[in-house]
Design a protein around this motif. Structure first.
Motif, PDB file in Angstrom:
ATOM      1  N   LYS A  81       0.848  -1.188   0.000  1.00 23.09           N
ATOM      2  CA  LYS A  81       0.000   0.000   0.000  1.00 23.09           C
ATOM      3  C   LYS A  81       0.884   1.238   0.000  1.00 23.09           C
ATOM      4  CE  LYS A  81      -0.635  -0.482   5.011  1.00 23.09           C
ATOM      5  NZ  LYS A  81      -1.626  -0.627   6.100  1.00 23.09           N
ATOM      6  N   ASP A  82       0.253   2.402  -0.002  1.00 22.00           N
ATOM      7  CA  ASP A  82       1.001   3.657  -0.042  1.00 22.00           C
ATOM      8  C   ASP A  82       1.916   3.792   1.172  1.00 22.00           C
ATOM      9  OD1 ASP A  82      -0.038   4.490  -2.433  1.00 22.00           O
ATOM     10  OD2 ASP A  82      -1.570   5.786  -1.552  1.00 22.00           O
ATOM     11  N   THR A  83       3.077   4.355   0.941  1.00 21.05           N
ATOM     12  CA  THR A  83       4.051   4.604   2.002  1.00 21.05           C
ATOM     13  C   THR A  83       4.242   6.106   2.175  1.00 21.05           C
ATOM     14  OG1 THR A  83       5.979   4.701   0.544  1.00 21.05           O
ATOM     15  CG2 THR A  83       5.297   2.503   1.322  1.00 21.05           C
ATOM     16  N   MET A  84       5.052   6.465   3.129  1.00 22.81           N
ATOM     17  CA  MET A  84       5.457   7.851   3.313  1.00 22.81           C
ATOM     18  C   MET A  84       5.952   8.443   1.991  1.00 22.81           C
ATOM     19  SD  MET A  84       8.712   8.898   5.713  1.00 22.81           S
ATOM     20  CE  MET A  84       9.798   7.691   4.923  1.00 22.81           C
ATOM     21  N   LEU A  85       6.681   7.653   1.227  1.00 22.97           N
ATOM     22  CA  LEU A  85       7.258   8.140  -0.023  1.00 22.97           C
ATOM     23  C   LEU A  85       6.180   8.515  -1.027  1.00 22.97           C
ATOM     24  CD1 LEU A  85       9.448   6.278   1.409  1.00 22.97           C
ATOM     25  CD2 LEU A  85      10.400   5.918  -0.872  1.00 22.97           C
ATOM     26  N   THR A  86       5.188   7.631  -1.200  1.00 20.68           N
ATOM     27  CA  THR A  86       4.158   7.904  -2.205  1.00 20.68           C
ATOM     28  C   THR A  86       3.290   9.090  -1.803  1.00 20.68           C
ATOM     29  OG1 THR A  86       2.894   6.091  -1.176  1.00 20.68           O
ATOM     30  CG2 THR A  86       4.021   5.608  -3.219  1.00 20.68           C
ATOM     31  N   TYR A  87       3.013   9.239  -0.506  1.00 16.98           N
ATOM     32  CA  TYR A  87       2.229  10.407  -0.066  1.00 16.98           C
ATOM     33  C   TYR A  87       2.976  11.708  -0.330  1.00 16.98           C
ATOM     34  CZ  TYR A  87      -1.284   7.487   2.265  1.00 16.98           C
ATOM     35  OH  TYR A  87      -2.291   6.596   2.526  1.00 16.98           O
ATOM     36  N   ILE A  88       4.281  11.708  -0.073  1.00 14.23           N
ATOM     37  CA  ILE A  88       5.071  12.921  -0.307  1.00 14.23           C
ATOM     38  C   ILE A  88       5.130  13.237  -1.793  1.00 14.23           C
ATOM     39  CG2 ILE A  88       7.382  13.942  -0.105  1.00 14.23           C
ATOM     40  CD1 ILE A  88       7.743  12.261   2.462  1.00 14.23           C
ATOM     41  N   GLN A  89       5.309  12.207  -2.608  1.00 17.20           N
ATOM     42  CA  GLN A  89       5.336  12.412  -4.060  1.00 17.20           C
ATOM     43  C   GLN A  89       3.992  12.947  -4.559  1.00 17.20           C
ATOM     44  OE1 GLN A  89       5.105   8.974  -6.617  1.00 17.20           O
ATOM     45  NE2 GLN A  89       6.670   9.787  -8.001  1.00 17.20           N
ATOM     46  N   LYS A  90       2.894  12.340  -4.075  1.00 19.03           N
ATOM     47  CA  LYS A  90       1.570  12.782  -4.507  1.00 19.03           C
ATOM     48  C   LYS A  90       1.289  14.225  -4.100  1.00 19.03           C
ATOM     49  CE  LYS A  90      -0.626   8.215  -4.496  1.00 19.03           C
ATOM     50  NZ  LYS A  90      -1.591   7.320  -3.782  1.00 19.03           N
ATOM     51  N   ALA A  91       1.961  14.687  -3.054  1.00 18.56           N
ATOM     52  CA  ALA A  91       1.792  16.081  -2.603  1.00 18.56           C
ATOM     53  C   ALA A  91       2.600  17.053  -3.452  1.00 18.56           C
ATOM     54  CB  ALA A  91       2.193  16.198  -1.133  1.00 18.56           C
ATOM     55  N   GLY A  92       3.293  16.521  -4.464  1.00 14.77           N
ATOM     56  CA  GLY A  92       4.050  17.371  -5.368  1.00 14.77           C
ATOM     57  C   GLY A  92       5.453  17.713  -4.881  1.00 14.77           C
ATOM     58  N   MET A  93       5.916  16.998  -3.852  1.00 18.02           N
ATOM     59  CA  MET A  93       7.251  17.243  -3.318  1.00 18.02           C
ATOM     60  C   MET A  93       8.249  16.231  -3.871  1.00 18.02           C
ATOM     61  SD  MET A  93       6.368  18.064   0.678  1.00 18.02           S
ATOM     62  CE  MET A  93       5.133  19.283   1.137  1.00 18.02           C
ATOM     63  N   ASP A  94       9.508  16.470  -3.580  1.00 15.41           N
ATOM     64  CA  ASP A  94      10.576  15.589  -4.050  1.00 15.41           C
ATOM     65  C   ASP A  94      10.805  14.445  -3.059  1.00 15.41           C
ATOM     66  OD1 ASP A  94      11.540  17.113  -6.412  1.00 15.41           O
ATOM     67  OD2 ASP A  94      11.981  18.639  -4.904  1.00 15.41           O
ATOM     68  N   VAL A  95      11.121  13.275  -3.613  1.00 13.25           N
ATOM     69  CA  VAL A  95      11.573  12.129  -2.814  1.00 13.25           C
ATOM     70  C   VAL A  95      12.861  11.634  -3.460  1.00 13.25           C
ATOM     71  CG1 VAL A  95      11.061   9.839  -1.905  1.00 13.25           C
ATOM     72  CG2 VAL A  95       9.208  11.508  -2.190  1.00 13.25           C
ATOM     73  N   LEU A  96      13.980  11.965  -2.832  1.00 17.71           N
ATOM     74  CA  LEU A  96      15.296  11.648  -3.367  1.00 17.71           C
ATOM     75  C   LEU A  96      15.840  10.411  -2.666  1.00 17.71           C
ATOM     76  CD1 LEU A  96      16.721  15.296  -3.297  1.00 17.71           C
ATOM     77  CD2 LEU A  96      15.348  14.196  -5.093  1.00 17.71           C
ATOM     78  N   SER A  97      16.282   9.444  -3.446  1.00 13.15           N
ATOM     79  CA  SER A  97      16.759   8.172  -2.913  1.00 13.15           C
ATOM     80  C   SER A  97      18.260   8.050  -3.107  1.00 13.15           C
ATOM     81  CB  SER A  97      16.039   7.022  -3.631  1.00 13.15           C
ATOM     82  OG  SER A  97      16.754   5.807  -3.529  1.00 13.15           O
ATOM     83  N   VAL A  98      18.960   7.618  -2.044  1.00 15.42           N
ATOM     84  CA  VAL A  98      20.403   7.373  -2.123  1.00 15.42           C
ATOM     85  C   VAL A  98      20.669   5.940  -1.651  1.00 15.42           C
ATOM     86  CG1 VAL A  98      22.695   8.032  -1.303  1.00 15.42           C
ATOM     87  CG2 VAL A  98      20.962   9.797  -1.717  1.00 15.42           C
ATOM     88  N   GLY A  99      21.401   5.180  -2.481  1.00 15.46           N
ATOM     89  CA  GLY A  99      21.682   3.791  -2.121  1.00 15.46           C
ATOM     90  C   GLY A  99      20.567   2.875  -2.602  1.00 15.46           C
ATOM     91  N   LYS A 100      20.282   1.828  -1.818  1.00 16.88           N
ATOM     92  CA  LYS A 100      19.333   0.810  -2.278  1.00 16.88           C
ATOM     93  C   LYS A 100      17.877   1.123  -1.928  1.00 16.88           C
ATOM     94  CE  LYS A 100      19.938  -2.345   1.684  1.00 16.88           C
ATOM     95  NZ  LYS A 100      20.285  -3.719   2.072  1.00 16.88           N
ATOM     96  N   ILE A 101      17.594   2.338  -1.476  1.00 20.27           N
ATOM     97  CA  ILE A 101      16.220   2.722  -1.148  1.00 20.27           C
ATOM     98  C   ILE A 101      15.305   2.487  -2.345  1.00 20.27           C
ATOM     99  CG2 ILE A 101      14.694   4.626  -0.527  1.00 20.27           C
ATOM    100  CD1 ILE A 101      16.465   3.685   1.795  1.00 20.27           C
ATOM    101  N   ILE A 102      15.731   2.877  -3.539  1.00 18.86           N
ATOM    102  CA  ILE A 102      14.886   2.720  -4.721  1.00 18.86           C
ATOM    103  C   ILE A 102      14.558   1.261  -4.986  1.00 18.86           C
ATOM    104  CG2 ILE A 102      16.863   2.708  -6.322  1.00 18.86           C
ATOM    105  CD1 ILE A 102      14.979   4.124  -8.346  1.00 18.86           C
ATOM    106  N   ASP A 103      15.491   0.370  -4.693  1.00 16.38           N
ATOM    107  CA  ASP A 103      15.246  -1.050  -4.908  1.00 16.38           C
ATOM    108  C   ASP A 103      14.297  -1.607  -3.851  1.00 16.38           C
ATOM    109  OD1 ASP A 103      17.006  -1.136  -7.095  1.00 16.38           O
ATOM    110  OD2 ASP A 103      18.725  -1.363  -5.768  1.00 16.38           O
TER     111      ASP A 103
END
Length: 394
Positions: free
Chosen positions: A218-240
């Motif tokens: 389900k939606d995470t902190m990341l998806t809520y922040i993205q849906k709010a039009g803000m940036d979600v920057l990933s460093v390392g294996k977060i994206i995976d």
């Protein structure tokens, strides 16, 4: 520029056995307690943020330290002690069912289907150290072309192959095939590509590792922040770990130092939202190899960067330092350990010397981040912001 939150996950830096550690075979585990006793351990800047003030870590607290921010520790509410569930919980999802693990290797039908779809045989198929498995099976792989498939105490399906036998992009293709097969009861957390080079007995794993993760349910902190039009920057294996969901920009890393340098570069950027960082060397290189000295030196190196990290913070920035599980290098086990994780929160608007005690879930981080950024979202966890926000007179 709006509010920015920086979360740094010190992968596997546990803060003492959790109440249910015995159920996981981890009674007595204390990653910080073990590592902090080594002469190479030196983290004065983390101590200034409150690390040694956290109760029950086994660290000795130097006299006269008044923490610059809020500090405490968190208990995992999810089932398991896996990278995926740990990070998902930090992002607001509590996993009530553990991801599947395979202490006896993967079932015959899974392996057979994988062999049929890739056109290659499988060798090994049992839990193994990533460095030892290529030493023990690398020559056979190079002669036959068979893929080295192995697992660990984590919910992972790992495929190792020499770059001269299987080009890295082809190995990624095989991983995608495995990801399609591993569904339902075999929905493992991650399928991991493990390319290596060199000649026996000096095979070396490359930086071409790639994780193919199960999608968050389900939606995470990341998806809520993205849906709010803000940036979600990933460093390392977060994206995976999050299968790319909710991430607006990502940079993979080859080492802790590389991850810290990428974090520092992002701190110079004007953005609003979240920068989520994983520093994996503590776990991958030192914890799983029971290398106490190496672990101590790696934490000490991280500490030397803290003044620069803190120095690049803007007035409305929030810094959160935590972990996803333990991996005590002082126990006979080389696997993850069920432990509390440390929690350090600092910034211009954070109360100094505030003891957060023990939080019941990692998800309190997600709730706090959304609250601070003013982003609506329904997640597990309780926001700590009302408790830690600096008030007049603090």
């Amino acid at each position: 520029m709006g509010k920015r939150v920086f979360i740094i996950v010190l992968d596997s830096v546990g803060a003492g056995e959790a109440p249910d550690a015995a159920a996981y075979g981890d009674e007595g585990s204390n990653t910080l307690g073990t590592v902090s006793k080594h002469p190479a351990f030196h983290m004065p800047y983390a101590e200034a943020l409150g690390l040694s003030s956290i109760r029950g870590t086994g660290m000795k607290k130097r006299s006269g330290i008044i923490p610059e921010g809020a500090y405490g520790k968190m208990q995992e509410a999810s089932c398991g002690k896996d990278t995926t569930t740990g990070h998902w919980e930090i992002a607001g999802i509590i996993s009530t069912r553990p991801l599947p693990v395979y202490p006896d290797g993967f079932p015959e039908d899974v392996i057979k289907t994988f062999e049929e779809k890739t056109g290659r045989k499988v060798i090994c198929n049992r839990p193994y150290s990533g460095t030892e498995v290529i030493k023990d099976y690398g020559r056979e792989h190079m002669k036959s072309g068979a893929l080295i498939v192995y697992t660990s105490a984590d919910s992972v399906f790992q495929i190792a192959a020499h770059e001269d036998i299987v080009p890295t992009e082809k190995l990624y293709e095989y991983c995608r095939i495995a990801r399609q097969i591993l569904t339902g009861e075999h929905n493992v957390g991650r399928v991991i590509a493990r390319p290596f080079t060199g000649t026996w007995p000096d095979f070396v794993r490359t930086a071409g590792r790639h994780d193919f993760s199960v999608h968050p349910p389900k939606d995470t902190m990341l998806t809520y922040i993205q849906k709010a039009g803000m940036d979600v920057l990933s460093v390392g294996k977060i994206i995976d770990i999050f299968a790319g969901e909710g991430i607006t920009e990502a940079q993979r890393t080859v080492s802790n130092r590389d991850g810290i340098e990428k974090l520092l570069a992002y701190m110079e950027r004007d953005f609003t939202g979240l920068c989520f960082v994983n520093l994996v060397d503590f776990d991958m290189i030192y914890g799983h190899r029971n290398d106490i000295e190496g672990y101590a030196k790696a934490l000490s190196e991280f500490d030397t960067f803290l003044p620069e990290i803190r120095g690049r913070m803007k007035e409305d920035d929030l810094l959160i330092i935590t972990a996803d599980h333990g991996c005590d290098p002082g126990t006979p086990s080389t696997d993850h350990s069920r432990e509390y994780v440390p929690l350090l929160i600092s910034g211009e608007h954070v109360r100094k010397n505030h003891d957060l005690g023990i939080r019941n879930t990692f998800a309190d981080v997600a709730a706090t981040v959304l609250h601070y950024l003013g982003v609506p979202g329904k997640l597990e966890g309780t926001s700590m912001w009302p408790e830690i926000e600096k008030k007049n007179g603090d």
